[in-house]
Design a protein around this motif. Structure first.
Motif, PDB file in Angstrom:
ATOM      1  N   ARG A 175       6.666  12.640  42.756  1.00  0.00           N
ATOM      2  CA  ARG A 175       5.320  12.794  43.288  1.00  0.00           C
ATOM      3  C   ARG A 175       5.354  13.890  44.347  1.00  0.00           C
ATOM      4  O   ARG A 175       6.110  13.804  45.322  1.00  0.00           O
ATOM      5  CB  ARG A 175       4.805  11.501  43.913  1.00  0.00           C
ATOM      6  N   VAL A 176       4.552  14.906  44.138  1.00  0.00           N
ATOM      7  CA  VAL A 176       4.450  16.020  45.080  1.00  0.00           C
ATOM      8  C   VAL A 176       3.095  15.942  45.770  1.00  0.00           C
ATOM      9  O   VAL A 176       2.055  15.878  45.110  1.00  0.00           O
ATOM     10  CB  VAL A 176       4.597  17.375  44.368  1.00  0.00           C
ATOM     11  N   LYS A 177       3.132  15.925  47.096  1.00  0.00           N
ATOM     12  CA  LYS A 177       1.901  15.848  47.876  1.00  0.00           C
ATOM     13  C   LYS A 177       1.830  17.060  48.789  1.00  0.00           C
ATOM     14  O   LYS A 177       2.769  17.344  49.537  1.00  0.00           O
ATOM     15  CB  LYS A 177       1.869  14.553  48.694  1.00  0.00           C
ATOM     16  N   VAL A 178       0.697  17.766  48.733  1.00  0.00           N
ATOM     17  CA  VAL A 178       0.547  19.025  49.458  1.00  0.00           C
ATOM     18  C   VAL A 178      -0.791  19.058  50.175  1.00  0.00           C
ATOM     19  O   VAL A 178      -1.813  18.584  49.665  1.00  0.00           O
ATOM     20  CB  VAL A 178       0.609  20.226  48.490  1.00  0.00           C
ATOM     21  N   ARG A 179      -0.773  19.629  51.381  1.00  0.00           N
ATOM     22  CA  ARG A 179      -2.014  19.874  52.108  1.00  0.00           C
ATOM     23  C   ARG A 179      -2.304  21.364  52.051  1.00  0.00           C
ATOM     24  O   ARG A 179      -1.481  22.188  52.463  1.00  0.00           O
ATOM     25  CB  ARG A 179      -1.907  19.431  53.569  1.00  0.00           C
ATOM     26  N   PHE A 180      -3.483  21.700  51.518  1.00  0.00           N
ATOM     27  CA  PHE A 180      -3.930  23.087  51.483  1.00  0.00           C
ATOM     28  C   PHE A 180      -4.963  23.290  52.587  1.00  0.00           C
ATOM     29  O   PHE A 180      -5.957  22.557  52.661  1.00  0.00           O
ATOM     30  CB  PHE A 180      -4.560  23.414  50.124  1.00  0.00           C
ATOM     31  N   LEU A 181      -4.727  24.267  53.428  1.00  0.00           N
ATOM     32  CA  LEU A 181      -5.614  24.529  54.556  1.00  0.00           C
ATOM     33  C   LEU A 181      -6.945  25.122  54.082  1.00  0.00           C
ATOM     34  O   LEU A 181      -7.043  25.651  52.972  1.00  0.00           O
ATOM     35  CB  LEU A 181      -4.928  25.453  55.551  1.00  0.00           C
TER      36      LEU A 181
ATOM     37  N   PHE B 168       0.574  15.703  42.661  1.00  0.00           N
ATOM     38  CA  PHE B 168       1.011  16.009  41.308  1.00  0.00           C
ATOM     39  C   PHE B 168       2.177  15.108  40.947  1.00  0.00           C
ATOM     40  O   PHE B 168       2.970  14.728  41.816  1.00  0.00           O
ATOM     41  CB  PHE B 168       1.469  17.477  41.206  1.00  0.00           C
ATOM     42  N   ARG B 169       2.298  14.764  39.658  1.00  0.00           N
ATOM     43  CA  ARG B 169       3.463  14.028  39.141  1.00  0.00           C
ATOM     44  C   ARG B 169       4.212  14.981  38.223  1.00  0.00           C
ATOM     45  O   ARG B 169       3.708  15.398  37.177  1.00  0.00           O
ATOM     46  CB  ARG B 169       3.048  12.788  38.362  1.00  0.00           C
ATOM     47  N   LEU B 170       5.445  15.328  38.637  1.00  0.00           N
ATOM     48  CA  LEU B 170       6.195  16.351  37.920  1.00  0.00           C
ATOM     49  C   LEU B 170       7.616  15.896  37.618  1.00  0.00           C
ATOM     50  O   LEU B 170       8.146  14.990  38.273  1.00  0.00           O
ATOM     51  CB  LEU B 170       6.250  17.635  38.755  1.00  0.00           C
ATOM     52  N   SER B 171       8.232  16.559  36.639  1.00  0.00           N
ATOM     53  CA  SER B 171       9.626  16.258  36.305  1.00  0.00           C
ATOM     54  C   SER B 171      10.595  17.083  37.145  1.00  0.00           C
ATOM     55  O   SER B 171      11.775  16.773  37.227  1.00  0.00           O
ATOM     56  CB  SER B 171       9.879  16.525  34.818  1.00  0.00           C
TER      57      SER B 171
ATOM     58  N   PRO C   4      -2.246  18.611  34.548  1.00  0.00           N
ATOM     59  CA  PRO C   4      -2.994  17.434  34.092  1.00  0.00           C
ATOM     60  C   PRO C   4      -2.958  16.266  35.070  1.00  0.00           C
ATOM     61  O   PRO C   4      -3.888  15.455  35.101  1.00  0.00           O
ATOM     62  CB  PRO C   4      -2.289  17.066  32.770  1.00  0.00           C
ATOM     63  N   SER C   5      -1.899  16.162  35.871  1.00  0.00           N
ATOM     64  CA  SER C   5      -1.754  15.009  36.768  1.00  0.00           C
ATOM     65  C   SER C   5      -2.427  15.211  38.118  1.00  0.00           C
ATOM     66  O   SER C   5      -2.441  14.288  38.940  1.00  0.00           O
ATOM     67  CB  SER C   5      -0.270  14.728  37.000  1.00  0.00           C
ATOM     68  N   GLN C   6      -2.995  16.383  38.368  1.00  0.00           N
ATOM     69  CA  GLN C   6      -3.461  16.678  39.720  1.00  0.00           C
ATOM     70  C   GLN C   6      -4.573  15.738  40.174  1.00  0.00           C
ATOM     71  O   GLN C   6      -5.465  15.371  39.419  1.00  0.00           O
ATOM     72  CB  GLN C   6      -3.933  18.127  39.820  1.00  0.00           C
ATOM     73  N   GLN C   7      -4.480  15.358  41.443  1.00  0.00           N
ATOM     74  CA  GLN C   7      -5.532  14.589  42.108  1.00  0.00           C
ATOM     75  C   GLN C   7      -5.814  15.301  43.422  1.00  0.00           C
ATOM     76  O   GLN C   7      -4.920  15.432  44.261  1.00  0.00           O
ATOM     77  CB  GLN C   7      -5.090  13.144  42.351  1.00  0.00           C
ATOM     78  N   ILE C   8      -7.046  15.752  43.591  1.00  0.00           N
ATOM     79  CA  ILE C   8      -7.404  16.560  44.755  1.00  0.00           C
ATOM     80  C   ILE C   8      -8.509  15.876  45.533  1.00  0.00           C
ATOM     81  O   ILE C   8      -9.524  15.461  44.965  1.00  0.00           O
ATOM     82  CB  ILE C   8      -7.837  17.971  44.325  1.00  0.00           C
TER      83      ILE C   8
ATOM     84  N   LEU D 170       5.755  18.980  27.484  1.00  0.00           N
ATOM     85  CA  LEU D 170       5.548  19.874  28.622  1.00  0.00           C
ATOM     86  C   LEU D 170       4.668  19.264  29.714  1.00  0.00           C
ATOM     87  O   LEU D 170       4.411  19.915  30.733  1.00  0.00           O
ATOM     88  CB  LEU D 170       4.923  21.186  28.147  1.00  0.00           C
ATOM     89  N   ALA D 171       4.230  18.024  29.510  1.00  0.00           N
ATOM     90  CA  ALA D 171       3.277  17.415  30.437  1.00  0.00           C
ATOM     91  C   ALA D 171       3.821  17.299  31.858  1.00  0.00           C
ATOM     92  O   ALA D 171       3.073  17.387  32.827  1.00  0.00           O
ATOM     93  CB  ALA D 171       2.854  16.033  29.930  1.00  0.00           C
ATOM     94  N   GLY D 172       5.124  17.113  32.009  1.00  0.00           N
ATOM     95  CA  GLY D 172       5.703  16.956  33.339  1.00  0.00           C
ATOM     96  C   GLY D 172       6.071  18.263  33.995  1.00  0.00           C
ATOM     97  O   GLY D 172       6.489  18.275  35.163  1.00  0.00           O
TER      98      GLY D 172
END
Length: 341
Positions: free
Chosen positions: A246-252, A282-285, A266-270, A232-234
């Motif tokens: 790779r999902v990249k998001v900007r949060f205001l 995030f790195r997702l499947s 688990p993969s989040q980098q903020i 379930l890691a992905g």
């Protein structure tokens, strides 16, 4: 869940041993559980091997009896805050409602209440009223106890299991033959992770949609390398795709503190930006589930990558706007690929 399940049999055996103050013979245990003496001896060896306080004593005429080692079951005492914590934790056992584990937990809570007495219980109930557990969208498994028992028997005893499952878009339930690997609890609902013989791959079945389940006598051998957590890691929850995205998001700034307060994956980098916004990766499947999450932030979450997710978000928002200005009547078809039934 039948006594044929190794998990249930051993649980009941421990319960039997705990209840017999002067011990019990192998023959009595075998008769009580309806299994062979060889099976009982194997279970006892398992208990000793993992360090449980089981011991054999020789009584009159050389008769051997088994029981819990003297002093191995001390009287338990809890401080008021500990009792409160256990009291509040009861709700998290509700997915196991109807199983032998639920029954044992309820028995334990009853003993705590008996020891505390009515005044203390009244105090706990008053304190409990200050802590509320929201149940929006939470599943109710009170009528699925037998079904969950069958699934657990299939998981623990590695039995091929037949399930009748009606997927979200289906009009009728379909029978599947599955190899059940485990259950995962996500956002108030249980999901069965199992290999489907019909699809020749691992699927995630929402237990709410399983109408019947029956563990068969035929056994299966799960892959030696399979690990439920790794599997379930992905996923951004329980939906699983087939890629490495790779999902990249900007949060205001308005939502940045809220996003920082939790571990979403688990993969989040903020990384916090000078203007108070956040850049999150995030790195997702797959992207279906994170897309739903991002939409909940409205205008305060902006997808930067990948382009496919940006396009899907744009189409979803355009369709939503269309429902309000009358320009469209249908929603776009999801682009994300999910591995589910």
């Amino acid at each position: 869940m039948s006594k044929d399940s190794a998990l249930v049999r051993q649980w009941l055996l421990l319960k039997f041993l705990s209840a017999r103050r002067y011990g019990v013979t192998v023959q009595e245990m075998a008769q009580e559980l309806g299994v062979t003496e060889k099976t009982i001896r194997r279970d006892l060896d398992t208990f000793k091997g993992v360090g449980l306080p089981i011991e054999e004593t020789v009584v009159e005429r050389g008769l051997k009896r088994w029981g819990m080692r003297a002093g191995a079951q001390p009287e338990l005492s809890f401080s008021m805050d500990e009792a409160l914590a256990f009291h509040m934790g009861r709700r998290f056992l509700e997915p196991l409602a109807g199983t032998i584990f639920w029954e044992a937990a309820q028995s334990g809570f009853a003993k705590i209440r008996a020891c505390l007495g009515k005044p203390a219980i009244a105090y706990l109930e008053k304190m409990a009223g200050n802590l509320h557990h929201t149940a929006v969208g939470e599943s109710d498994y009170s009528k699925k106890a037998d079904l969950i028992d069958e699934l657990m028997e299939g998981i623990e005893s590695r039995k091929v299991t037949l399930i009748n499952y009606q997927s979200l878009g289906a009009t009728e339930p379909v029978e599947y033959e599955v190899h059940p690997y485990g259950l995962t609890y996500h956002r108030g609902s249980l999901y069965l992770v199992a290999r489907s013989a019909d699809h020749d791959r691992i699927l995630h079945f929402k237990v709410d949609r399983v109408e019947q389940a029956e563990a068969q006598s035929l056994l299966f051998e799960p892959p030696a390398e399979f690990d439920l957590e790794q599997h379930l890691a992905g996923s951004f929850g329980v939906f699983q795709g087939e890629g490495d995205i790779r999902v990249k998001v900007r949060f205001l700034p308005r939502v940045s503190r809220y996003v920082q307060e939790s571990r979403w994956h688990p993969s989040q980098q903020i990384a916090r930006q000078r203007d108070g916004s956040l850049l999150a990766e995030f790195r997702l499947s797959g992207t279906e589930e994170i897309m739903r999450w991002l939409l909940s932030f409205g205008q305060h979450a902006i997808v930067l990558e990948p382009a496919e997710l940006r396009d899907a978000m744009r189409e979803e928002l355009a369709a939503l706007l269309g429902h309000y200005d009358g320009s469209t009547q249908t929603a776009p078809k999801p682009r994300a690929v999910e591995r589910k039934a």
